[in-house]
Scaffold this active site. Structure first.
Site, mmCIF file in Angstrom:
data_model
loop_
_atom_site.group_PDB
_atom_site.id
_atom_site.type_symbol
_atom_site.label_atom_id
_atom_site.label_comp_id
_atom_site.label_asym_id
_atom_site.label_seq_id
_atom_site.Cartn_x
_atom_site.Cartn_y
_atom_site.Cartn_z
ATOM 1 N N CYS A 1 -50.721 129.362 -1.830
ATOM 2 C CA CYS A 1 -52.070 129.242 -1.249
ATOM 3 C C CYS A 1 -53.165 129.484 -2.282
ATOM 4 O O CYS A 1 -54.310 129.082 -2.070
ATOM 5 C CB CYS A 1 -52.234 130.202 -0.082
ATOM 6 S SG CYS A 1 -51.096 129.837 1.269
ATOM 7 N N HIS B 1 -60.016 130.696 0.892
ATOM 8 C CA HIS B 1 -58.785 130.119 1.430
ATOM 9 C C HIS B 1 -58.814 130.302 2.946
ATOM 10 O O HIS B 1 -59.176 131.370 3.441
ATOM 11 C CB HIS B 1 -57.577 130.831 0.816
ATOM 12 C CG HIS B 1 -56.284 130.450 1.465
ATOM 13 N ND1 HIS B 1 -55.934 129.128 1.686
ATOM 14 C CD2 HIS B 1 -55.267 131.199 1.945
ATOM 15 C CE1 HIS B 1 -54.750 129.102 2.270
ATOM 16 N NE2 HIS B 1 -54.329 130.339 2.449
ATOM 17 N N ASN C 1 -53.986 126.594 8.245
ATOM 18 C CA ASN C 1 -53.762 126.986 6.851
ATOM 19 C C ASN C 1 -53.090 125.814 6.116
ATOM 20 O O ASN C 1 -51.931 125.509 6.381
ATOM 21 C CB ASN C 1 -52.876 128.232 6.832
ATOM 22 C CG ASN C 1 -52.637 128.764 5.433
ATOM 23 O OD1 ASN C 1 -52.897 128.084 4.437
ATOM 24 N ND2 ASN C 1 -52.120 129.979 5.349
HETATM 25 O O1 UT7 Z 1 -52.035 131.646 3.354
HETATM 26 C C1 UT7 Z 1 -51.126 132.492 2.757
HETATM 27 C C2 UT7 Z 1 -51.372 133.879 3.151
HETATM 28 N N1 UT7 Z 1 -51.074 134.064 4.546
HETATM 29 C C3 UT7 Z 1 -51.923 134.728 5.289
HETATM 30 O O2 UT7 Z 1 -52.981 135.099 4.832
HETATM 31 C C4 UT7 Z 1 -51.499 135.100 6.682
HETATM 32 C C5 UT7 Z 1 -51.851 136.531 6.915
HETATM 33 N N2 UT7 Z 1 -51.484 137.022 8.229
HETATM 34 C C6 UT7 Z 1 -52.059 136.625 9.384
HETATM 35 O O3 UT7 Z 1 -52.872 135.730 9.388
HETATM 36 C C7 UT7 Z 1 -51.714 137.380 10.635
HETATM 37 O O4 UT7 Z 1 -50.922 138.492 10.295
HETATM 38 C C8 UT7 Z 1 -50.970 136.506 11.683
HETATM 39 C C9 UT7 Z 1 -51.939 135.532 12.331
HETATM 40 C C10 UT7 Z 1 -49.829 135.798 11.029
HETATM 41 C C11 UT7 Z 1 -50.410 137.394 12.807
HETATM 42 O O5 UT7 Z 1 -51.423 138.206 13.372
HETATM 43 P P1 UT7 Z 1 -51.183 139.767 13.564
HETATM 44 O O6 UT7 Z 1 -52.354 140.288 14.282
HETATM 45 O O7 UT7 Z 1 -50.863 140.364 12.230
HETATM 46 O O8 UT7 Z 1 -49.941 139.831 14.544
HETATM 47 P P2 UT7 Z 1 -48.478 140.407 14.298
HETATM 48 O O9 UT7 Z 1 -47.732 139.605 13.303
HETATM 49 O O10 UT7 Z 1 -48.561 141.894 14.078
HETATM 50 O O11 UT7 Z 1 -47.822 140.153 15.717
HETATM 51 C C12 UT7 Z 1 -48.347 140.764 16.907
HETATM 52 C C13 UT7 Z 1 -47.507 140.316 18.101
HETATM 53 C C14 UT7 Z 1 -46.016 140.474 17.880
HETATM 54 O O12 UT7 Z 1 -45.441 140.912 19.098
HETATM 55 P P3 UT7 Z 1 -45.073 142.471 19.327
HETATM 56 O O13 UT7 Z 1 -44.114 142.805 18.231
HETATM 57 O O14 UT7 Z 1 -46.389 143.201 19.189
HETATM 58 O O15 UT7 Z 1 -44.508 142.473 20.696
HETATM 59 C C15 UT7 Z 1 -45.537 139.072 17.610
HETATM 60 O O16 UT7 Z 1 -44.183 138.873 17.997
HETATM 61 O O17 UT7 Z 1 -47.721 138.910 18.344
HETATM 62 C C16 UT7 Z 1 -46.451 138.260 18.480
HETATM 63 N N3 UT7 Z 1 -46.575 136.861 18.053
HETATM 64 C C17 UT7 Z 1 -46.998 135.874 18.870
HETATM 65 N N4 UT7 Z 1 -47.346 135.869 20.158
HETATM 66 C C18 UT7 Z 1 -47.733 134.678 20.691
HETATM 67 C C19 UT7 Z 1 -46.367 136.341 16.815
HETATM 68 N N5 UT7 Z 1 -46.628 135.027 16.818
HETATM 69 C C20 UT7 Z 1 -47.025 134.714 18.077
HETATM 70 C C21 UT7 Z 1 -47.432 133.515 18.687
HETATM 71 N N6 UT7 Z 1 -47.769 133.541 19.996
HETATM 72 N N7 UT7 Z 1 -47.510 132.337 18.010
#
Ligand code: UT7
Length: 323
Positions: free
Chosen positions: A114, A250, A280
């Site tokens: 990225c 980004h 992204n």
């Molecule tokens: O471009 C390269 C660099 N990449 C990035 O910059 C990405 C950086 N990270 C992010 O953008 C965020 O961390 C995400 C958007 C990927 C995720 O957001 P988050 O607030 O960090 O959520 P999380 O990963 O902590 O997940 C929270 C909950 C989890 O459930 P539990 O464990 O709390 O029950 C996940 O299983 O959300 C759940 N979850 C979803 N729920 C509905 C994960 N993906 C989904 C989904 N729909 N698509």
């Protein structure tokens, strides 16, 4: 007097297929509200079966050439930032060279995921400042839809396809921060974090593989590292946040974009945001935002831009550029 790498053209290409968040609800345990609130993404473009990274890159590069009123043989080099080349080799950049009808110069890919476009810009600038080339096409192009695990809701809803390009030209400046062109660059990587974001295929498996990401861990690194690299680049350029017209970040997550702008003391009204429409697109996200931001009338000649990106590696960096 200093040599500066000045943007003299830009363009982009987005595949025609647009996929709204709601489309994932049929096959995954997800919903529009989760994707929108956690990432800021509302829709993304996906390449058609017949489209690939080099073709999208060629379309974006041709648009940048047309914008500058120049032909392919007016260019000395092509640097293409991508992690999704058509084939392992030759480089997608050489495919673009052929597709543009360019019969001179050289072309190569840069792979910093990225952060790839920022790394490619820094390399292009170094080639220009060393006097080896006068005009360089710098492209970011990705087909991340080809490395998605469509059963993994934590990744497949986040990424999209597309390409953006700028044409840089060596011009003479005064050697001050008022000059147009690239004023500074800052590149970083830390390979100890490779397990946070990687593709589980390659020569070690004999498969292309799928993207794997510990999103919340990447998130934890992102805001601090992005603000730090942007600050370093601004210090090198001899400018402060008050001088900046636009952050062109980004486009991975609106919360990372907001957090970084906040740390840099810049309001969201000075940030070019495309994540809602593109998702992204990895190395393509900043050149897409540049081209779309220019087309929207946001980015104008002589505006001071700070570009910043982080991704797999981890690799991150920033470029300060006067448009
Ligand atoms: O471009 C390269 C660099 N990449 C990035 O910059 C990405 C950086 N990270 C992010 O953008 C965020 O961390 C995400 C958007 C990927 C995720 O957001 P988050 O607030 O960090 O959520 P999380 O990963 O902590 O997940 C929270 C909950 C989890 O459930 P539990 O464990 O709390 O029950 C996940 O299983 O959300 C759940 N979850 C979803 N729920 C509905 C994960 N993906 C989904 C989904 N729909 N698509």
């Amino acid at each position: 007097m200093n040599t500066r790498s000045v943007v003299i053209g830009c363009g982009h290409y987005l595949p025609s297929r647009i996929v709204e968040n709601s489309e994932f609800e049929a096959t995954l345990d997800t919903n529009d509200e989760w994707i929108r609130s956690r990432s800021g993404i509302e829709r993304r473009h996906f390449a058609a079966d017949h489209e690939n990274t080099s073709q999208m890159a060629t379309a974006a590069a041709q648009a940048a050439l047309d914008d500058a009123g120049l032909g392919a043989d007016d260019v000395d080099a092509i640097i293409l930032a991508t992690s999704t080349p058509d084939l392992t080799f030759p480089s997608a950049a050489t495919m673009v060279q052929a597709q543009l009808g360019m019969t001179r110069g050289f072309a190569f890919d840069v792979q910093a995921v990225c952060a790839g476009f920022v790394f490619a810009l820094a390399n292009a600038n170094a080639l220009i400042l060393s006097g080896q080339v006068s005009r360089v096409l710098v492209i970011g192009s990705e087909t991340f839809s080809r490395i998605m695990d469509w059963t993994d809701r934590s990744t497949c809803v986040l990424f999209g396809d597309g390409a953006g390009a700028v044409l840089l030209e060596a011009q003479t400046g005064e050697g001050t921060a008022q000059d147009r062109g690239i004023l500074s660059t800052d590149l970083n990587s830390d390979g100890r974090h490779r397990e946070l974001l990687y593709v589980d295929g390659g020569t070690s498996t004999g498969t292309v593989g799928y993207l794997r990401m510990q999103g919340n861990q990447v998130f934890r690194h992102a805001v601090g590292k992005l603000a730090a690299t942007a600050t370093t680049a601004m210090e090198r350029a001899g400018v402060t946040a008050g001088d900046v017209d636009w952050i062109v970040p980004h486009q991975a997550n609106i919360r990372i974009i907001q957090g970084t702008a906040n740390k840099l003391n810049l309001p969201m009204s000075q940030v070019v945001v495309t994540v809602q429409d593109h998702g992204n697109t990895s190395a393509a996200s900043i050149p897409l935002a540049l081209s779309v931001g220019r087309d929207r009338g946001q980015i104008k000649q002589d505006d001071l831009l700070v570009m910043e990106a982080i991704g797999g590696g981890l690799a991150w960096g920033a470029v300060v550029l006067r448009w």
